[in-house]
Design a protein around this motif. Structure first.
Motif, PDB file in Angstrom:
ATOM      1  N   UNK A   1       0.833  -1.202   0.000  1.00 15.83           N
ATOM      2  CA  UNK A   1       0.000   0.000   0.000  1.00 15.83           C
ATOM      3  C   UNK A   1       0.869   1.255   0.000  1.00 15.83           C
ATOM      4  N   UNK A   2       1.918   1.256   0.815  1.00 16.53           N
ATOM      5  CA  UNK A   2       2.816   2.401   0.864  1.00 16.53           C
ATOM      6  C   UNK A   2       3.519   2.610  -0.475  1.00 16.53           C
ATOM      7  N   UNK A   3       3.962   1.522  -1.109  1.00 13.92           N
ATOM      8  CA  UNK A   3       4.605   1.636  -2.415  1.00 13.92           C
ATOM      9  C   UNK A   3       3.631   2.147  -3.479  1.00 13.92           C
ATOM     10  N   UNK A   4       2.379   1.713  -3.413  1.00 15.66           N
ATOM     11  CA  UNK A   4       1.380   2.197  -4.374  1.00 15.66           C
ATOM     12  C   UNK A   4       1.150   3.689  -4.213  1.00 15.66           C
ATOM     13  N   UNK A   5       1.074   4.153  -2.958  1.00 15.94           N
ATOM     14  CA  UNK A   5       0.926   5.585  -2.725  1.00 15.94           C
ATOM     15  C   UNK A   5       2.126   6.369  -3.207  1.00 15.94           C
ATOM     16  N   UNK A   6       3.334   5.843  -2.953  1.00 14.99           N
ATOM     17  CA  UNK A   6       4.551   6.500  -3.416  1.00 14.99           C
ATOM     18  C   UNK A   6       4.580   6.567  -4.940  1.00 14.99           C
ATOM     19  N   UNK A   7       4.210   5.482  -5.595  1.00 14.87           N
ATOM     20  CA  UNK A   7       4.198   5.453  -7.060  1.00 14.87           C
ATOM     21  C   UNK A   7       3.246   6.509  -7.618  1.00 14.87           C
ATOM     22  N   UNK A   8       2.054   6.605  -7.049  1.00 11.59           N
ATOM     23  CA  UNK A   8       1.081   7.577  -7.525  1.00 11.59           C
ATOM     24  C   UNK A   8       1.567   9.005  -7.311  1.00 11.59           C
ATOM     25  N   UNK A   9       2.174   9.274  -6.161  1.00 11.05           N
ATOM     26  CA  UNK A   9       2.704  10.612  -5.885  1.00 11.05           C
ATOM     27  C   UNK A   9       3.804  10.961  -6.877  1.00 11.05           C
ATOM     28  N   UNK A  10       4.724  10.025  -7.141  1.00 12.86           N
ATOM     29  CA  UNK A  10       5.811  10.278  -8.079  1.00 12.86           C
ATOM     30  C   UNK A  10       5.284  10.529  -9.492  1.00 12.86           C
ATOM     31  N   UNK A  11       4.271   9.770  -9.897  1.00 10.07           N
ATOM     32  CA  UNK A  11       3.691   9.976 -11.226  1.00 10.07           C
ATOM     33  C   UNK A  11       3.132  11.390 -11.357  1.00 10.07           C
ATOM     34  N   UNK A  12       2.426  11.850 -10.336  1.00  8.74           N
ATOM     35  CA  UNK A  12       1.833  13.192 -10.377  1.00  8.74           C
ATOM     36  C   UNK A  12       2.909  14.263 -10.392  1.00  8.74           C
ATOM     37  N   UNK A  13       3.922  14.119  -9.539  1.00 11.21           N
ATOM     38  CA  UNK A  13       4.977  15.133  -9.456  1.00 11.21           C
ATOM     39  C   UNK A  13       5.782  15.184 -10.746  1.00 11.21           C
ATOM     40  N   UNK A  14       6.166  14.024 -11.274  1.00  9.38           N
ATOM     41  CA  UNK A  14       6.947  13.993 -12.518  1.00  9.38           C
ATOM     42  C   UNK A  14       6.132  14.581 -13.660  1.00  9.38           C
ATOM     43  N   UNK A  15       4.846  14.287 -13.695  1.00  6.99           N
ATOM     44  CA  UNK A  15       3.991  14.832 -14.742  1.00  6.99           C
ATOM     45  C   UNK A  15       3.926  16.349 -14.676  1.00  6.99           C
ATOM     46  N   UNK A  16       3.921  16.910 -13.473  1.00  7.68           N
ATOM     47  CA  UNK A  16       3.883  18.373 -13.336  1.00  7.68           C
ATOM     48  C   UNK A  16       5.180  19.027 -13.774  1.00  7.68           C
ATOM     49  N   UNK A  17       6.277  18.267 -13.819  1.00 11.98           N
ATOM     50  CA  UNK A  17       7.573  18.813 -14.234  1.00 11.98           C
ATOM     51  C   UNK A  17       7.822  18.649 -15.728  1.00 11.98           C
ATOM     52  N   UNK A  18       6.970  17.892 -16.426  1.00 10.32           N
ATOM     53  CA  UNK A  18       7.153  17.680 -17.857  1.00 10.32           C
ATOM     54  C   UNK A  18       6.721  18.907 -18.646  1.00 10.32           C
ATOM     55  N   UNK A  19       7.213  18.984 -19.872  1.00  8.52           N
ATOM     56  CA  UNK A  19       6.843  20.093 -20.745  1.00  8.52           C
ATOM     57  C   UNK A  19       7.947  21.121 -20.830  1.00  8.52           C
ATOM     58  N   UNK A  20       7.649  22.264 -21.430  1.00 10.01           N
ATOM     59  CA  UNK A  20       8.668  23.317 -21.578  1.00 10.01           C
ATOM     60  C   UNK A  20       9.196  23.770 -20.226  1.00 10.01           C
ATOM     61  N   UNK A  21      10.488  24.029 -20.195  1.00  9.90           N
ATOM     62  CA  UNK A  21      11.123  24.485 -18.957  1.00  9.90           C
ATOM     63  C   UNK A  21      11.492  25.951 -19.072  1.00  9.90           C
ATOM     64  N   UNK A  22      11.291  26.774 -18.048  1.00 15.97           N
ATOM     65  CA  UNK A  22      10.754  26.391 -16.743  1.00 15.97           C
ATOM     66  C   UNK A  22       9.237  26.258 -16.774  1.00 15.97           C
ATOM     67  N   UNK A  23       8.684  25.350 -15.967  1.00 19.19           N
ATOM     68  CA  UNK A  23       7.229  25.198 -15.922  1.00 19.19           C
ATOM     69  C   UNK A  23       6.571  26.389 -15.238  1.00 19.19           C
ATOM     70  N   UNK A  24       5.302  26.568 -15.484  1.00 20.20           N
ATOM     71  CA  UNK A  24       4.556  27.645 -14.839  1.00 20.20           C
ATOM     72  C   UNK A  24       4.413  27.350 -13.349  1.00 20.20           C
ATOM     73  N   UNK A  25       4.544  28.359 -12.483  1.00 21.17           N
ATOM     74  CA  UNK A  25       4.370  28.121 -11.044  1.00 21.17           C
ATOM     75  C   UNK A  25       3.017  27.494 -10.709  1.00 21.17           C
ATOM     76  N   UNK A  26       1.971  27.920 -11.416  1.00 18.52           N
ATOM     77  CA  UNK A  26       0.645  27.347 -11.153  1.00 18.52           C
ATOM     78  C   UNK A  26       0.612  25.855 -11.473  1.00 18.52           C
ATOM     79  N   UNK A  27       1.372  25.430 -12.467  1.00 22.03           N
ATOM     80  CA  UNK A  27       1.433  24.009 -12.818  1.00 22.03           C
ATOM     81  C   UNK A  27       2.095  23.201 -11.709  1.00 22.03           C
ATOM     82  N   UNK A  28       3.162  23.736 -11.125  1.00 21.36           N
ATOM     83  CA  UNK A  28       3.851  23.037 -10.043  1.00 21.36           C
ATOM     84  C   UNK A  28       2.986  22.981  -8.783  1.00 21.36           C
TER      85      UNK A  28
END
Length: 297
Positions: free
Chosen positions: A9-36
């Protein structure tokens, strides 16, 4: 067996959190503050839920948890303050306060006017989230092979990329349709991650009480380190507590949904019972269930 299920369960939560955070960092750099900030807020939901279910907070984890919740509260406040006080205005005030010290005012003004200054708060939020994740999952992952950790991170990055592509395809059609419609057909809404607070403020006629309710809701998780929630995974409470954790996620999503609706009907009264459950989840239910669990042990 129970420990293995807890780790999954802990690993599943960690995986989901990492997916969301990495997704927010994708795209043109630097990302918009609102996106982060949006990515951070979305990642907080599964992270808080898994933390509530797990219940284990050591001394170092208590520190990172309290800092993380406090930073989350401040980040949501900046959304409201940002509508009234532009970022440059805050920098100008700080510069004016430092005029008596030669050079300090100019340094502050230059720092606030720099292009990357607006990225510092959301990046700090992600750093605090990373520290809390490390203190929560680090002891378990140190005992695992490096290859397993590498596979886990690569899988999270791949899932984040796929999630970004899927969301991009889903959002292109609505954007194209919206471009052909009159602008007055679409209401102006604040960022989605503050919709739960909008719902609470609209549900309380007295605005001061509404503001106090919002602060109570966002500060309630700070009491978690002292509630000994790890007891709820034992005895008979283990059958109830996972469902209550899922109900917590549903209640928060419900608050967000109501905050994005027109202020009529259920949107004006339904946030109050959801807020009551939220407060009870952090302040009352762990104590009641834990007390009964101790008696049954």
């Amino acid at each position: 067996m129970a420990s293995r299920f807890q780790d999954r369960v802990a690993d599943s939560g960690l995986f989901l959190v990492l997916v969301i955070v990495i997704n927010s960092l994708l795209g043109p750099w630097p990302p918009a503050p609102s996106q982060l900030i949006a990515g951070f807020t979305l990642a907080m939901l599964p992270h808080v839920a898994v933390t509530a279910w797990d219940g284990r907070l050591g001394p170092w984890r208590r520190t990172t948890w309290l800092l993380l919740i406090l930073a989350w509260v401040l980040s949501e406040l900046t959304v409201f303050i940002g509508d009234i006080l532009p970022w440059g205005q805050i920098g100008l005030w700080l510069a004016n306060l430092a005029e008596e010290r030669p050079g300090l005012g100019k340094v502050l003004q230059a720092a606030f006017d720099s292009p990357g200054a607006a990225l510092l708060p959301p990046l700090l939020l992600l750093v605090l989230l990373g520290l809390d994740l490390a203190s929560m999952h680090g002891p378990r992952w140190r005992a695992r092979p490096i290859r397993q950790l590498a596979v886990f991170l690569v899988a999270a990055a791949a899932a984040a990329i796929l999630l970004g592509l899927a969301l991009g395809m889903l959002l292109l059609a609505p954007i194209a349709d919206a471009a052909a419609q009159p602008l007055d057909l679409y209401p102006v809404l604040p960022p989605w991650h503050v919709w739960p607070f909008i719902a609470l403020l609209r549900a309380v006629p007295d605005k001061l009480i509404g503001v106090l309710l919002v602060f109570a809701v966002v500060l309630a998780p700070m009491a978690w380190p002292w509630l000994r929630a790890e007891r709820l995974r034992g005895a008979w409470a283990r059958h109830i507590w996972p469902w209550l954790c899922l109900a917590f996620i549903a209640a928060w999503i419900g608050l967000g949904y109501l905050g994005g609706q027109a202020p009529i009907g259920a949107a004006l009264w339904a946030p109050l019972p959801l807020a009551a459950f939220h407060l009870a989840f952090f302040l009352l239910l762990p104590w009641l269930l834990g007390r009964n669990a101790d008696r049954g042990a």
